[in-house]
Design a protein around this motif. Structure first.
Motif, PDB file in Angstrom:
ATOM      1  N   HIS B  86      38.134  41.663  38.794  1.00  0.00           N
ATOM      2  CA  HIS B  86      36.933  41.865  37.974  1.00  0.00           C
ATOM      3  C   HIS B  86      36.626  40.641  37.125  1.00  0.00           C
ATOM      4  CE1 HIS B  86      34.091  44.452  35.645  1.00  0.00           C
ATOM      5  NE2 HIS B  86      33.987  45.001  36.824  1.00  0.00           N
ATOM      6  N   VAL B  87      37.658  40.046  36.539  1.00  0.00           N
ATOM      7  CA  VAL B  87      37.417  38.856  35.707  1.00  0.00           C
ATOM      8  C   VAL B  87      36.919  37.664  36.519  1.00  0.00           C
ATOM      9  CG1 VAL B  87      39.005  39.399  33.821  1.00  0.00           C
ATOM     10  CG2 VAL B  87      39.852  38.163  35.841  1.00  0.00           C
ATOM     11  N   PHE B  88      37.225  37.648  37.811  1.00  0.00           N
ATOM     12  CA  PHE B  88      36.789  36.501  38.610  1.00  0.00           C
ATOM     13  C   PHE B  88      35.330  36.617  39.019  1.00  0.00           C
ATOM     14  CE2 PHE B  88      36.380  34.031  42.621  1.00  0.00           C
ATOM     15  CZ  PHE B  88      36.641  32.777  42.085  1.00  0.00           C
ATOM     16  N   THR B  89      34.912  37.825  39.380  1.00  0.00           N
ATOM     17  CA  THR B  89      33.565  37.927  39.949  1.00  0.00           C
ATOM     18  C   THR B  89      32.555  38.732  39.151  1.00  0.00           C
ATOM     19  OG1 THR B  89      34.317  39.847  41.184  1.00  0.00           O
ATOM     20  CG2 THR B  89      34.303  37.738  42.347  1.00  0.00           C
ATOM     21  N   HIS B  90      33.019  39.699  38.374  1.00  0.00           N
ATOM     22  CA  HIS B  90      32.044  40.658  37.848  1.00  0.00           C
ATOM     23  C   HIS B  90      31.963  40.709  36.333  1.00  0.00           C
ATOM     24  CE1 HIS B  90      32.021  42.145  42.041  1.00  0.00           C
ATOM     25  NE2 HIS B  90      30.772  42.356  41.749  1.00  0.00           N
TER      26      HIS B  90
END
Lengths: 347, 347, 347, 347
Positions: B86-90
């Motif tokens: 989640h922290v990488f993409t969203h």
């Protein structure tokens, strides 16, 4: 023990909780894509008499200030605020944490005026210094004073002339607008500032601030900023439901009026007891100066903030009222003051 | 139209709203200094069987991740996450906005293992590159898979050996822990990771995540970080009341179990209709692969996400269940699949 | 037109250029991995009589301050500086751009003392405010004053007691240490502060500051910070060669002594002409107060900064000397003052 | 031991040192306000055949990239780069430290094309993801390949169409433009990109990069960014003198041509020895694939980087030439290869 410490000691106005209950099982899209948020935005635009603004609902004041200000400024641009300004002292460097200096100005009454801003501009002359760009004001201010229409118009014109942004922190905007000394309408504000927020948390909501972006150039991609700063609630409906309830038939104004009425009783009671005030604050925060013995006695039944020492035998206290403040408690407090003062005089 | 789009489509579990109503006029201190927050923290420590942890209540997942991770890292330190993390993409670059790179690792099953982390470490050899420091995992993962005790223990040991921090995003921790394939207890987790959060928003709360800081060196001054990042609610009670209600007698687990049970019915229904799955996800998100005609038909009555195209005639969809998912809707959905598939076969 | 505007108007001391020429075709590793940088660090440690410190060579003062301070602080921690402090006013918010507030203190003499710092600490009482953590001082200060050993020791003890870091900006440390009023040795400093830098740019180098990290806990991974902030020169040799040349046989002190000697002649000349000074500054910057007609006349042949208006007929100017200042120009300037003042008196 | 490790192993071209000597005692204003910087900017504009650009001189590549990119982007905007891109891997997260994500794209040849960028745009669809805004390319690339005019024009058109900024890292622009395969003129570039820099450090200067801002909207207040990021040298003359010397009569091109010529000899020598190459790189970096025994033998007299293992008996090495590379050393190296290979064959 009854508290006059702040305006967020209770939960939410019962109508708000009722609205949450009634809508609870309606399925809605997340992140503000729900019907309730849309209805809240629509009703707010109607109240603002301005359909051109962009409105976003956030959770709290610090979050709103940091998200908006960091979105509006380029890296070298700075904020001008009073030294009592919430962003300067009471947000743990939230603005600086996004990379921007907050330049402070000492004031007597918590308000900024063009002459003070001009002094800051005159000191910031080249690229070795930050570039002052955004003027941050609070209405009501952190010490309860309010801006009138003339003052706000002067600020607007000065800012326009000097290519500055004018931003109003409206954590207690309800109380300001319902003040007996106020001559601003809610619908005036979006024509006078570049962005502002309408505080819900301190006026009946569980949480919530409605950020209104008035200047077109500040609107683009703002939802990206919300998400990046952790300000986009999955259940955005929680904010939408509350703001719709607060504004659909003027509950917002009623609650602020109640808070001010309660403060007025406290103010009158203090005056009647011959107490003076640290500052003339015609909103829901008052700062009477009390002899220390009186403070000690009152603290047995009431909680409030000791604001500052005035002399060896007196201190100013802060009394805050809210939508939830009970009139009977206010009247008891006033009566207690009178009794304690009278008793002392007799002695 | 019934929605399987996400697990935050409704409000809160009625018991939570009830608790808000009942406590509404109790005056409390702000910013988490209230009795409800304290009670929530106490009951959570009890459930964790660990009184040494620090617990803070925040509003949402992105906010929790950015506040915690930026507090835990020095400027040159980076996060390792899966490319689905989640922290990488969203989260709109929320971690990068606090100054830290997120290094991504491609995975099949959404989970990280020591070998993958080792590869990252081997590539980051000197001061011309960031220093990988915090391993970010989600449980359940963004694609519904879960970590078992062996896997989490291996990660913990690897992280310890390489001086890395292990952080678990528990937005859907409830569902993970109630999975039939799970062998972790809530009380295991604080012994295996350095920090994690227990997601309330997606498991019955209006909003709220409980951040648990297990490693002593990460605890200091954390409330400053909360305030600075806009994560300290004036009415912190709102979070305290909800988490106390969720944990005082296992409502949290009940709600997660319900979500999983509903997903199990969907999974079984898909399997019965000979549908395969993009991934084996034993939690409240499932990813069946459907022929496009079936998707088109289902969309007439149900909303859900089309996750990815599999081939020219098939796509994977995502179905998410929650504490609020109605069994009758789930059964109708399964029946609809069967009917549409059967009808097609007849033709 | 001769300039007393600053101490960076010329290139480098000829011996430095000579050293660059002589070493020019020696092949060396980049980014500070060269023999010259190592020799510079070795000789500096020898002069500091302290082999435990870490030393890094950077290009300029703002770069050094921002790289060091952002490496030393956690997100909520702040700097305390005087309102004349370079980081507060003349670095375009460089510290804030890394996320940290700079709290300013008004002073008469440009110096901080424990009582002033204590006042700041007393105002910062909880997590709604930043946490003051690093005390930033300059020696010599931005207005030419210097710290003596007693003052610096007092600061050190206060900082230790209150868990604060003490950081010294030594852009003009050479001039401070060669002042007639100085009682500090270079070797004292690393025992009194947590980190400081020795300024080369303003004392004979083309560019270059030597950051000395004294406190062990601040040393780890500092080269990562250098690279991340753009402070690691590919040809690090450029800095190494210069610092080695400056310190291998005390050129650094000689150059600073020359600057101070030139300032002393200017100071004496101004005094002889009955001029007073805005501040007592025993280093290479002096601030005489001149009648405006004298300023106007001097500006025909000399350039210098008008520092501030004192009254309607007088202003303070700033005269800065350096390693390159020519004695004949200094004597001409003094003579010019005398002549203009005398001529005026005759009239 | 002779080094082919990089193109910054020596000092500066002697003419540059000579120019520093000659100008050394001329007094000039600081921070780029000197005549030399102005002359450098003027001659650069003339060579670029474009007087509308803004030019700023900085110290190094990482500093230039981070200062420019952070100035050009709003908080939610991101960079697209190849996974070999210097900003993605070799600047210690410098871009992320200013708050911006760098999205990486895998490539074979180190170059970006519109189709690859389009894929990134297609994945970034809403406010839950960063907004790709700036396309970062290097010319020559990190692996020695170069962009031709057609490729750069295609990128420009794609970027214009999709409202993206195109930024070129020109750390090795000299070598790219002097490549036998190049069809771009220096004067083309300012019409094709929004900003780029001309690398001095790797082409004969002690240090220095000339940032050229072509797009008007990116120019405003850029000197504030320089100062804030620590990139404004007090003795800005140091950069001005060097760039003026490099461009006043094409020394820049001569030096790059020499580097390429030396690489050509190495390339031809490797080919003659039947060695293949990891990549076709027509600039000053070549990547021949060598049997391990050959590497071991060469390492006795030469230093160079082992780039990557190709198979169990072969590795690719990186050979870098520069303005300072000696032809006799290059020829010796080629001869050594031949001898070692021949000797092996005999055996």
């Amino acid at each position: 023990m009854y508290s006059f410490k702040n305006d967020y000691a209770e939960g939410a106005h019962p109508r708000i909780l009722q609205a949450l209950m009634e809508s609870n099982f309606v399925q809605e899209d997340g992140y503000g894509g729900d019907q309730f948020t849309q209805k809240a935005i629509d009703i707010l635009k109607q109240k603002l008499e301005n359909t051109e603004v962009d409105i976003h609902l956030l959770s709290g004041g610090t979050q709103t200030n940091l998200t908006a200000i960091s979105a509006f400024l380029r890296p070298h641009e700075a904020v001008i605020a009073t030294s009592a300004g919430h962003v300067f002292t009471h947000e743990t460097g939230a603005i600086e944490a996004t990379g921007h200096k907050v330049i402070s100005v000492e004031t007597e009454d918590g308000k900024l005026n063009p002459a003070q801003i001009k002094e800051v501009l005159d000191l910031h002359t080249d690229e070795h210094m930050v570039k002052p760009k955004l003027v941050y004001i609070s209405n009501s201010t952190e010490i309860g004073s309010i801006y009138n229409k003339r003052e706000l118009t002067d600020l607007k014109e000065f800012c326009k002339e000097h290519n500055l942004l004018l931003y109003m922190d409206g954590a207690r905007l309800g109380s300001a607008l319902c003040s007996t000394e106020n001559d601003l309408k809610l619908s005036d504000i979006s024509t006078l500032v570049d962005a502002f927020y309408i505080g819900g948390t301190k006026n009946g909501a569980l949480l919530g601030e409605a950020l209104v972006i008035c200047r077109n150039s500040l609107k683009e991609d703002f939802r990206f900023q919300l998400k990046q700063k952790g300000a986009l609630l999955a259940k955005g409906r929680l904010l939408g439901i509350q703001f719709y309830e607060l504004f659909k038939d003027d509950l917002f104004a009623e609650l602020a009026q109640h808070a001010n009425d309660m403060a007025a009783i406290l103010r009158a009671g203090c005056s009647a007891a011959q107490l003076s005030f640290l500052i003339d604050s015609p909103s829901n925060q008052i700062f009477p100066i009390l002899p220390n013995y009186l403070i000690t006695e009152l603290q047995k039944s009431y909680s409030f903030l000791i604001w500052e020492k005035v002399d060896s035998t007196h201190s100013a206290i802060r009394l805050v009222t809210s939508w939830a403040t009970k009139e009977e408690e206010v009247r008891s407090f006033v009566k207690a003051i009178k009794q304690i003062v009278d008793a002392k005089r007799v002695i």
